[in-house]
Write an enzyme that holds these catalytic residues in place. Structure first.
Site, PDB file in Angstrom:
ATOM      1  N   CYS A 137       0.836  -1.207   0.000  1.00  0.00           N
ATOM      2  CA  CYS A 137       0.000   0.000   0.000  1.00  0.00           C
ATOM      3  C   CYS A 137       0.864   1.248   0.000  1.00  0.00           C
ATOM      4  O   CYS A 137       1.372   1.665   1.049  1.00  0.00           O
ATOM      5  CB  CYS A 137      -0.947  -0.003   1.202  1.00  0.00           C
ATOM      6  SG  CYS A 137      -2.007   1.454   1.256  1.00  0.00           S
ATOM      7  N   CYS A 140      -0.505   4.121   2.123  1.00  0.00           N
ATOM      8  CA  CYS A 140      -0.286   3.967   3.571  1.00  0.00           C
ATOM      9  C   CYS A 140       1.184   4.211   3.925  1.00  0.00           C
ATOM     10  O   CYS A 140       1.487   4.854   4.914  1.00  0.00           O
ATOM     11  CB  CYS A 140      -0.638   2.556   4.044  1.00  0.00           C
ATOM     12  SG  CYS A 140      -2.114   1.863   3.319  1.00  0.00           S
ATOM     13  N   ASP A 141       2.085   3.661   3.144  1.00  0.00           N
ATOM     14  CA  ASP A 141       3.494   3.590   3.571  1.00  0.00           C
ATOM     15  C   ASP A 141       4.451   4.457   2.755  1.00  0.00           C
ATOM     16  O   ASP A 141       5.619   4.586   3.129  1.00  0.00           O
ATOM     17  CB  ASP A 141       3.980   2.123   3.489  1.00  0.00           C
ATOM     18  CG  ASP A 141       3.182   1.224   4.412  1.00  0.00           C
ATOM     19  OD1 ASP A 141       2.692   1.722   5.446  1.00  0.00           O
ATOM     20  OD2 ASP A 141       3.035   0.023   4.098  1.00  0.00           O
TER      21      ASP A 141
END
Ligand code: NDP
Length: 336
Positions: A137, A140-141
């Protein structure tokens, strides 16, 4: 003895979508029962740092966030049960759901929040380096790889969108694809090709994710050319696997619930309504575009509000015990 749990609102899944539905359902007096499934807390329990969930100034941990959500849901009156659902009968209301434990769940409304799992390449080195350079992701990261070289693996919409997103953080983004053309939509491809910060490597697959010395995490990809078989090395500190997701919808095949071409639950746009009145879907099981904890939580809220409105319109009688705030549990003898 087999337990029968009767409730006005049954929630399948306990990620941000399911728990948000439970919080709103409980506060609306629906005494929801949440069946937690095999990964209580959902995908966030396998992540570490979470920096994009509003309300927390400092970085928080995914498992901690899910524990808090669960505690909040229980605090307002939702009931958590652990079971693996094996059968669903949506042919008439109340709906009937059966679990591996032998329990039966009878519900006036069903909120499906069973989520999706990212697909992985299946390499041992991928497994070892998850959270240490390997992620599924970018939204997200990606922030954790500011100024670093990163690669995205895949050739669909997700891969192209993730590569474009990563240019917010990195000036050196490579997209690695096993064929010589993308399946992503043309408009996304045009944006990708027009971007100077993105290099495309065609006909390459990841043979290994290469770890650095000690605790250095990912330092490179060992790539294999799918045409010539030659190996090459790509130095990167972040590797984002974007080869699709599996929505957890196998359970609903043959139940009359409409799935889309990618097996996600189809909902009426802008709502959580499925094709079956009284059945609602929220979170990653119906969302292949955003896939964030916050969007899952938002659609969980929508599902609870939709369920509440449905019950009001349907004017179901509220059982006495439930009006007092207790979901009804009946224990009946096994037939066999
Ligand atoms: P897709 O299934 O569309 O694409 C997966 C990609 O990964 C393909 O390019 C495929 O290669 C590649 N791949 C699959 N397995 C492997 C493997 N083992 N090794 C290397 N590469 C592999 O998944 P997406 O997540 O991109 O999209 C899923 C659905 O969600 C699609 O319908 C998409 O349109 C939709 N979507 C829509 C968005 C939007 O509207 N903004 C955003 C994101 C997704 P190959 O091409 O060779 O098969």
């Amino acid at each position: 003895m087999t337990a029968v749990h009767s409730t006005r609102m049954l929630v399948l899944g306990s990620g941000p979508a399911g728990l948000s539905a439970a919080i709103y359902g409980a506060r609306a007096g629906l005494s929801p029962v949440v069946v937690q499934g095999i990964q209580p807390g959902g995908q966030l329990t396998t992540t570490t740092d979470v920096e994009n969930y509003p309300g927390f100034r400092e970085v928080i941990q995914g498992p901690w966030l899910m524990e808090e959500m669960q505690a909040q849901a229980e605090h307002v009156g939702a009931r958590m049960l652990w079971d693996t659902i094996t059968g669903v009968d949506l042919s008439e209301r109340p709906f009937k759901v059966t679990g591996d434990s032998g329990a039966t769940y009878v519900c006036d409304t069903l909120v499906i929040a069973t989520g999706a799992q990212a697909r992985w390449l299946g390499l041992d080195s991928e497994e070892r380096l998850k959270g240490q350079g390997v992620s599924a992701c970018a939204t997200c990261d990606g922030f954790f790889y500011r100024g670093k070289k990163v690669a995205v693996i895949g050739g669909g919409n997700t891969a192209v969108e993730e590569a474009l997103y990563l240019t917010n953080h990195s000036h050196d983004v490579t997209i690695v694809h096993r064929r010589d053309s993308f399946r992503a939509e043309k408009i996304l491809q045009e944006r990708l090709f027009a971007h100077h910060g993105i290099t495309v490597l065609w006909n390459k697959e990841v043979a290994e994710f290469v770890a650095g010395e000690g605790t250095a995490g990912l330092v490179a990809l060992d790539l294999k050319d799918t045409v010539t078989g030659e190996h090459s090395r790509l130095d990167v500190e972040g590797g984002f696997v974007a080869i699709g997701h599996h929505p957890a919808t196998e359970l609903f095949r043959g139940t009359g619930l409409t799935l889309d071409k990618d097996n996600y639950i189809a909902v009426r746009p802008g709502t959580s309504l499925t094709n079956i009145p009284g059945v609602f879907a929220c979170g990653d099981v119906m969302d292949k575009v955003y896939r964030q904890a916050i969007t899952a939580a938002g659609t969980g809220c929508m599902a609870a509000l939709d369920a509440e409105r449905f019950l009001q319109a349907a004017d179901f009688p509220v059982p006495e015990d439930e009006a007092a705030g207790h979901p009804i549990d009946v224990a009946v003898e096994h037939a066999g």
